[in-house]
Design a protein around this motif. Sequence first.
Motif, short mmCIF file in Angstrom:
data_model
loop_
_atom_site.label_atom_id
_atom_site.label_comp_id
_atom_site.label_asym_id
_atom_site.label_seq_id
_atom_site.Cartn_x
_atom_site.Cartn_y
_atom_site.Cartn_z
N GLU A 6 0.87 -1.18 0.00
CA GLU A 6 0.00 0.00 0.00
C GLU A 6 0.90 1.23 0.00
O GLU A 6 1.79 1.37 0.85
N LEU A 7 0.70 2.12 -0.96
CA LEU A 7 1.55 3.29 -1.12
C LEU A 7 0.77 4.59 -0.97
O LEU A 7 -0.38 4.67 -1.40
N THR A 8 1.42 5.60 -0.39
CA THR A 8 0.90 6.96 -0.33
C THR A 8 2.09 7.90 -0.44
O THR A 8 3.10 7.70 0.24
N LEU A 9 1.96 8.91 -1.30
CA LEU A 9 3.02 9.91 -1.42
C LEU A 9 2.58 11.18 -0.70
O LEU A 9 1.58 11.81 -1.08
N TYR A 10 3.31 11.54 0.33
CA TYR A 10 3.09 12.81 1.03
C TYR A 10 3.97 13.85 0.36
O TYR A 10 5.14 13.61 0.08
N HIS A 11 3.39 15.02 0.07
CA HIS A 11 4.07 16.03 -0.71
C HIS A 11 3.42 17.38 -0.45
O HIS A 11 2.48 17.48 0.32
N LEU A 25 6.50 9.88 -11.72
CA LEU A 25 5.29 9.06 -11.69
C LEU A 25 4.42 9.31 -12.92
O LEU A 25 3.91 8.37 -13.53
N ALA A 26 4.29 10.58 -13.30
CA ALA A 26 3.49 10.92 -14.48
C ALA A 26 4.12 10.33 -15.74
O ALA A 26 3.42 9.75 -16.59
N LYS A 27 5.43 10.46 -15.87
CA LYS A 27 6.14 9.96 -17.05
C LYS A 27 5.99 8.45 -17.19
O LYS A 27 5.82 7.92 -18.29
N GLU A 28 6.00 7.75 -16.06
CA GLU A 28 5.91 6.29 -16.06
C GLU A 28 4.47 5.79 -16.01
O GLU A 28 4.24 4.58 -16.05
N GLY A 29 3.51 6.71 -15.87
CA GLY A 29 2.11 6.31 -15.82
C GLY A 29 1.74 5.60 -14.53
O GLY A 29 0.88 4.72 -14.51
N ILE A 30 2.39 5.98 -13.45
CA ILE A 30 2.16 5.37 -12.15
C ILE A 30 1.23 6.27 -11.34
O ILE A 30 1.48 7.47 -11.22
N GLY A 31 0.19 5.69 -10.79
CA GLY A 31 -0.75 6.44 -9.97
C GLY A 31 -0.75 5.93 -8.55
O GLY A 31 -1.00 4.76 -8.31
N VAL A 32 -0.41 6.79 -7.63
CA VAL A 32 -0.49 6.46 -6.20
C VAL A 32 -1.25 7.59 -5.51
O VAL A 32 -1.24 8.73 -5.99
N PRO A 33 -1.88 7.32 -4.39
CA PRO A 33 -2.57 8.39 -3.66
C PRO A 33 -1.58 9.47 -3.23
O PRO A 33 -0.49 9.17 -2.75
N VAL A 56 9.05 16.15 3.31
CA VAL A 56 8.50 15.65 2.05
C VAL A 56 9.55 15.80 0.97
O VAL A 56 10.45 16.61 1.10
N PRO A 57 9.48 15.02 -0.09
CA PRO A 57 8.50 13.97 -0.32
C PRO A 57 8.77 12.78 0.59
O PRO A 57 9.91 12.52 0.98
N CYS A 58 7.71 12.08 0.88
CA CYS A 58 7.79 10.85 1.66
C CYS A 58 6.84 9.85 1.04
O CYS A 58 5.65 10.12 0.91
N LEU A 59 7.38 8.71 0.67
CA LEU A 59 6.56 7.62 0.19
C LEU A 59 6.32 6.68 1.36
O LEU A 59 7.27 6.11 1.91
N ALA A 60 5.07 6.55 1.75
CA ALA A 60 4.71 5.59 2.80
C ALA A 60 4.45 4.26 2.10
O ALA A 60 3.61 4.16 1.22
N ASN A 78 12.89 -0.19 -8.93
CA ASN A 78 13.31 -1.52 -8.49
C ASN A 78 12.16 -2.41 -8.03
O ASN A 78 12.40 -3.53 -7.57
N ASN A 79 10.93 -1.94 -8.13
CA ASN A 79 9.79 -2.72 -7.67
C ASN A 79 8.74 -2.81 -8.77
O ASN A 79 8.66 -1.94 -9.64
N ASP A 80 7.97 -3.86 -8.72
CA ASP A 80 6.92 -4.10 -9.70
C ASP A 80 5.82 -3.07 -9.49
O ASP A 80 5.16 -3.06 -8.46
N THR A 81 5.62 -2.19 -10.47
CA THR A 81 4.64 -1.10 -10.33
C THR A 81 3.40 -1.33 -11.18
O THR A 81 2.57 -0.42 -11.30
N ARG A 82 3.25 -2.53 -11.75
CA ARG A 82 2.08 -2.78 -12.62
C ARG A 82 0.77 -2.51 -11.90
O ARG A 82 -0.18 -2.02 -12.50
N ARG A 83 0.71 -2.81 -10.62
CA ARG A 83 -0.53 -2.58 -9.86
C ARG A 83 -0.91 -1.11 -9.85
O ARG A 83 -2.08 -0.76 -9.73
N TYR A 84 0.05 -0.23 -9.97
CA TYR A 84 -0.18 1.21 -9.81
C TYR A 84 -0.29 1.93 -11.14
O TYR A 84 -0.40 3.15 -11.16
N GLN A 85 -0.27 1.20 -12.25
CA GLN A 85 -0.34 1.83 -13.56
C GLN A 85 -1.70 2.49 -13.74
O GLN A 85 -2.73 1.92 -13.39
N LYS A 86 -1.70 3.69 -14.30
CA LYS A 86 -2.94 4.44 -14.53
C LYS A 86 -3.69 3.84 -15.69
O LYS A 86 -3.15 3.34 -16.62
#
Length: 86
Positions: A6-11, A25-33, A56-60, A78-86
């Motif tokens: 479970e990910l959250t970006l504090y910013h 994140l935008a360039k890679e098409g990754i969406g996190v809260p 910040v930034p802090c990724l929880a 370094n981690n599988d981000t397919r779950r977070y793809q927009k």
Amino acid sequence: MNAGPELTLYHFFGCPYCQRVRDYLAKEGIGVPLKDIHQNPAWREELVKIGGKSQVPCLAIDGTALYESLDIIEWFKNNDTRRYQK
């Protein structure tokens, strides 16, 4: 299949290091809260509870704080981000 952490970006907007992470994140098409700690004082309090500071930034990641924009970007590389793809 593992659902992933479970990910959250504090910013906050105006922070150049936060912008670096958001741009990646935008360039890679990754969406996190995203939680802007200047928009909601409760989110700042959450961040302090997670990591002991309001930096910040802090990724929880499952409730564990990861600071520093380049370290956060490296985590995504370094981690599988397919779950977070927009």
